[in-house]
Structures are given as C-alpha cells and as structure tokens.
Design a protein around this motif. Sequence first.
Motif, PDB file in Angstrom:
ATOM      1  N   GLU A 104      83.380   0.968  49.534  1.00 31.97           N
ATOM      2  CA  GLU A 104      83.865   1.584  48.298  1.00 31.97           C
ATOM      3  C   GLU A 104      82.891   2.621  47.742  1.00 31.97           C
ATOM      4  N   GLU A 105      81.726   2.788  48.371  1.00 34.23           N
ATOM      5  CA  GLU A 105      80.719   3.736  47.883  1.00 34.23           C
ATOM      6  C   GLU A 105      80.926   5.123  48.488  1.00 34.23           C
ATOM      7  N   PHE A 106      80.553   6.122  47.684  1.00 32.85           N
ATOM      8  CA  PHE A 106      80.571   7.510  48.138  1.00 32.85           C
ATOM      9  C   PHE A 106      79.246   8.155  47.793  1.00 32.85           C
ATOM     10  N   LEU A 107      78.856   9.120  48.570  1.00 30.95           N
ATOM     11  CA  LEU A 107      77.711   9.968  48.254  1.00 30.95           C
ATOM     12  C   LEU A 107      78.247  11.190  47.519  1.00 30.95           C
ATOM     13  N   VAL A 108      77.906  11.280  46.214  1.00 37.14           N
ATOM     14  CA  VAL A 108      78.371  12.384  45.380  1.00 37.14           C
ATOM     15  C   VAL A 108      77.206  13.366  45.196  1.00 37.14           C
ATOM     16  N   GLN A 109      77.440  14.632  45.520  1.00 36.21           N
ATOM     17  CA  GLN A 109      76.416  15.674  45.395  1.00 36.21           C
ATOM     18  C   GLN A 109      77.041  16.905  44.723  1.00 36.21           C
ATOM     19  N   ILE A 110      76.225  17.538  43.814  1.00 40.67           N
ATOM     20  CA  ILE A 110      76.705  18.703  43.063  1.00 40.67           C
ATOM     21  C   ILE A 110      75.652  19.803  43.157  1.00 40.67           C
ATOM     22  N   TRP A 111      76.140  21.012  43.450  1.00 40.77           N
ATOM     23  CA  TRP A 111      75.283  22.202  43.484  1.00 40.77           C
ATOM     24  C   TRP A 111      75.882  23.269  42.579  1.00 40.77           C
ATOM     25  N   LYS A 112      74.977  24.049  41.979  1.00 39.27           N
ATOM     26  CA  LYS A 112      75.445  25.232  41.251  1.00 39.27           C
ATOM     27  C   LYS A 112      75.748  26.337  42.244  1.00 39.27           C
ATOM     28  N   LEU A 113      76.418  27.371  41.745  1.00 38.70           N
ATOM     29  CA  LEU A 113      76.727  28.503  42.607  1.00 38.70           C
ATOM     30  C   LEU A 113      75.477  29.161  43.149  1.00 38.70           C
ATOM     31  N   SER A 114      74.407  29.054  42.334  1.00 38.10           N
ATOM     32  CA  SER A 114      73.145  29.657  42.766  1.00 38.10           C
ATOM     33  C   SER A 114      72.478  28.863  43.878  1.00 38.10           C
ATOM     34  N   GLY A 115      72.983  27.676  44.151  1.00 32.26           N
ATOM     35  CA  GLY A 115      72.408  26.840  45.187  1.00 32.26           C
ATOM     36  C   GLY A 115      71.500  25.764  44.658  1.00 32.26           C
ATOM     37  N   GLU A 116      71.324  25.678  43.333  1.00 31.74           N
ATOM     38  CA  GLU A 116      70.445  24.657  42.758  1.00 31.74           C
ATOM     39  C   GLU A 116      71.102  23.286  42.896  1.00 31.74           C
ATOM     40  N   TYR A 117      70.342  22.324  43.390  1.00 32.29           N
ATOM     41  CA  TYR A 117      70.810  20.946  43.569  1.00 32.29           C
ATOM     42  C   TYR A 117      70.837  20.296  42.198  1.00 32.29           C
ATOM     43  N   VAL A 118      72.018  19.941  41.715  1.00 32.13           N
ATOM     44  CA  VAL A 118      72.179  19.447  40.352  1.00 32.13           C
ATOM     45  C   VAL A 118      72.179  17.922  40.294  1.00 32.13           C
ATOM     46  N   TYR A 174      84.324  15.723  51.888  1.00 29.45           N
ATOM     47  CA  TYR A 174      85.274  16.550  51.144  1.00 29.45           C
ATOM     48  C   TYR A 174      84.474  17.448  50.198  1.00 29.45           C
ATOM     49  N   THR A 175      84.648  18.752  50.345  1.00 29.66           N
ATOM     50  CA  THR A 175      83.917  19.715  49.513  1.00 29.66           C
ATOM     51  C   THR A 175      84.902  20.474  48.644  1.00 29.66           C
ATOM     52  N   LEU A 176      84.612  20.468  47.329  1.00 33.65           N
ATOM     53  CA  LEU A 176      85.451  21.191  46.373  1.00 33.65           C
ATOM     54  C   LEU A 176      84.632  22.340  45.796  1.00 33.65           C
ATOM     55  N   GLU A 177      85.080  23.532  45.999  1.00 35.64           N
ATOM     56  CA  GLU A 177      84.385  24.723  45.474  1.00 35.64           C
ATOM     57  C   GLU A 177      85.059  25.128  44.166  1.00 35.64           C
ATOM     58  N   THR A 178      84.220  25.195  43.065  1.00 39.69           N
ATOM     59  CA  THR A 178      84.727  25.567  41.739  1.00 39.69           C
ATOM     60  C   THR A 178      84.040  26.842  41.263  1.00 39.69           C
ATOM     61  N   ASP A 179      84.423  27.245  40.067  1.00 44.63           N
ATOM     62  CA  ASP A 179      83.805  28.448  39.497  1.00 44.63           C
ATOM     63  C   ASP A 179      82.350  28.221  39.137  1.00 44.63           C
ATOM     64  N   GLN A 180      81.952  26.970  38.875  1.00 42.49           N
ATOM     65  CA  GLN A 180      80.577  26.680  38.476  1.00 42.49           C
ATOM     66  C   GLN A 180      79.696  26.262  39.662  1.00 42.49           C
ATOM     67  N   GLY A 181      80.314  25.834  40.783  1.00 44.23           N
ATOM     68  CA  GLY A 181      79.481  25.383  41.884  1.00 44.23           C
ATOM     69  C   GLY A 181      80.283  24.627  42.926  1.00 44.23           C
ATOM     70  N   PHE A 182      79.609  23.642  43.532  1.00 41.94           N
ATOM     71  CA  PHE A 182      80.195  22.896  44.639  1.00 41.94           C
ATOM     72  C   PHE A 182      80.074  21.397  44.364  1.00 41.94           C
ATOM     73  N   ILE A 183      81.153  20.678  44.595  1.00 37.63           N
ATOM     74  CA  ILE A 183      81.143  19.211  44.513  1.00 37.63           C
ATOM     75  C   ILE A 183      81.429  18.690  45.916  1.00 37.63           C
ATOM     76  N   GLN A 184      80.501  17.895  46.408  1.00 38.83           N
ATOM     77  CA  GLN A 184      80.624  17.375  47.774  1.00 38.83           C
ATOM     78  C   GLN A 184      80.647  15.846  47.726  1.00 38.83           C
ATOM     79  N   ILE A 185      81.753  15.253  48.247  1.00 45.51           N
ATOM     80  CA  ILE A 185      81.896  13.803  48.316  1.00 45.51           C
ATOM     81  C   ILE A 185      81.828  13.426  49.789  1.00 45.51           C
TER      82      ILE A 185
END
Length: 452
Positions: A80-94, A124-135
Amino acid sequence: MKSIHRYLLFSLIAALLFGTLLISLFLYKKSKHEINELYDSNMQALASVINAQYLSFNAIHQPISGVGKHSQRKEIHREEEFLVQIWKLSGEYVYASHPLIDFPRQAQSGFFTTRHKQKKWRVYTLETDQGFIQISQPQTARNLYIGELAAGLIFPLLLQIPLIGAFIWIAVGKSLRPLQRVSTAIQSRSAVSLDHLPTESLPIEICPVIDELNHLLTRLGKALAMQQSFTADAAHELRTPLAALQLQVDTLARSQDDVERHTAVTALQRGIMRAGSLVNQLLTLARLGPEFSRQSDIVELNQIVRAEIEQHLDQAVARHIDLGFSAAEPIFLEAHAASLHIMLSNLIDNAIRYSPENGKVDIRTYYTDAEVVLEVQDNASPIGSQDRERIFERFYRGSSSNGVSGSGLGLAIVADIVQQHHACITVKTRCDVLGNTFIVSFPKLSLATTLI
C-alpha cells in the motif's frame, strides 16, 4: 491387459488436475492484471490530489496531507506504500515521502515501467504548471500482494482435487459394477449353458453388448444343435455302408473260385465308392458353416455353370445324357464362388444320375425384375408332392429314387448353400416332357453394388 477402471480414474483425475492448473493460471493472470490496474489508479488519484491541494510548490514546508510523515526506510515492502517525489519546474527537489530511497526523476510522463538498481519500478509522472509529481512503487511490493491474493483464490481449487478425486473414484467404481456382475455371471456358467444373460437393471450403454451376446448364444445354440444332429445322422448313416463293406469282405473271404472272387471284388469296389462318396458329402456339409458363406464376392454365374458342365461331361457321356446350357447374357450376383460350384455340382450330378439313359439335362440362367434365376431340368421320374416337401432333408431318399445309389445328402447341401445366400429353391414337375425342374432364385444385385 488394459483396465477400464484404471483408465477412467487416471483420465478423469488428469483432466481435473489439468483443469485446475488452467483455472489457477487464469486466476493468477487475472488477479495480477486487476491489481496492477488498481494500484495504477491509486497512483494517478494520489498525484491528482497532491496537484489539487498545492498549486504552488513554494508553499510546501511540511508533509503533504494524505501522504504521511517522512519515512526513514530505504526500502518499500508494503504493497500500500508509494514513493512520492515532487520537483519544481526549475528542477529543485521539493519533497520525498522516503528521503533515504535514491530514485531519480524520470523524463517520461504518464505510466511506465522502468528498472533501477536491478529492480523493476512502476512509475506515474504528472507534469503540472508548477513542476513534476512522480509516484513510484517497486514491482516486488505489488507482486507480494498479488501472490497473497492468488494464493487465497487458488487454495480452494487445490482443496477440491482430493474431494472431487474421491468422488470420481467412487463414481467410476459404481459405474463399472454392472460389468463386474456380467463378468461374474459369465464365469459362473458351465460350458454347455447357453441361457440368455439377464438385461434387467443394466445401464443402457451395456444393454446393446449383452443383447448381441445373447444373439450370439442363440446362434451358437442352433449351431451346436445342428452339429449334434449332423453327428448323430452321420453316425447312423455310416453304419449301413460300413456293415455292407464288412459283408462284402466276408463274401470275398469265402469265395472259392475266380468268378465268385471277381463278383465279390466288384461289389466291394462299389461299396467303397459309395462309402467314399458319402464321406465326401459329409465333409462338404460339415464345412458349409455360417463363416463360409460370408466370404462373398461379385461372381459371374454363367462361368461357374460352364465349369461344372465340363466337370460332368464324362459322367453325362457315360450315360448318353444330352447336357445342355442356355444363357442370353452374363449373369452377375453376390455369392461365394466355391459354394456355387458345390451347389451346381450336386444339382447336375443329381439330374444326370436320376435321368434315364439317352435322356436330356438342360440348364438355364436368366434375369427377372428382382431375381437371378438358375434352372436345372432333368428327365427323371416326377417327384411326388409328399417327397417334394422332404427331398432337401439330410439323408432322405424319396420313393422315386428307383434304386439309384446315393447318400441323401446332395440336395441337403444344395439347400444349405441356397439358405446361406438368402436365396430360395423350388421343385416343379415339367409340363412339356417327363421330368423335374429345380429352380434357384437369388436376390438381384442393386445398382450401387454393381457400380462398386
């Protein structure tokens, strides 16, 4: 020796095992597909929730709601666990839900499977206006749950194997029990018991076999009765020529001069010839069994008639008999050629012997609408109506024999051959001249049989 019981058990249990294996494989693949779709849907939903809650990644300064606290583990083991990662458009690891897990950002968007450090990951990678959400999730975590779910589904299938196997064992044994009863009934019979086997309470699949066996017993009973009758008649008929031979030998032994010896030797030779003829007729009659008549083929009747006429020419010439034959066309019928030779030989021999010297014997063959007809006409004394009913019986010699030697078997052999060919024979008194006509009517060949 093959066992139906063992064959059925092995076949049914093998089919059960094979079917269980196929169903298990189908359930495993189906479960794997459904679970993967479910987790993919969860990953997509989680990414959408994160994107909806935080329109600006700069505002992130605490764990994201719905994701949980940061994990300090280096592996993900629970499904049931996922690795959730978020980056800004600039590439900064959030943000990372498991900071100690080193999993890089993937350039591909949407769902895909990749390999990292020799492990398969579902991403699964979701690209948004603010950055990237990777599950992300390791495939091993999914496989763990898929295995547990498949085991829960397959276990009842495996449990049914011994239960259904036991039922198959009992059902097969009970189904074959009627065969065992029939086998026991046959084994308990004596060699002379020809009574029919009972068919009551037997399965319908076995009844045809028992019915055919009962028919066989009936035919066997008739054959044994005929054999016993033949043996008794043959033993009775052989007494007379053997007794006559004994008397002739005694006469020869008492002969006092050459004339008496010559007369005794001549009588002894005639007796031996009569006894030999009787033995040959008995042997012919004995071998005309049902199997003999089944070896049939398409034969040309006129060829057989001509061959038999040639065989009896010397006999006819010796008695000055005019032996004639007339046939308008070739005559074909389904018959056993050797049997027809024997039948014709006896009819022609009978006609020659009973016709007076300088008489005439005519043979005709022709077609009618439904039959093939063979006629043998002689100049013998007319057979009376009383004798006509019995002349085809074994060892019967009618009142019109007029001292002609014979065994009384020739016409009996003819009748047997006619019966085996599903034909019929009749005797009529000739109207034009003195004599009799023996008429044999065979079934006519069908057009389909003729073409074959």
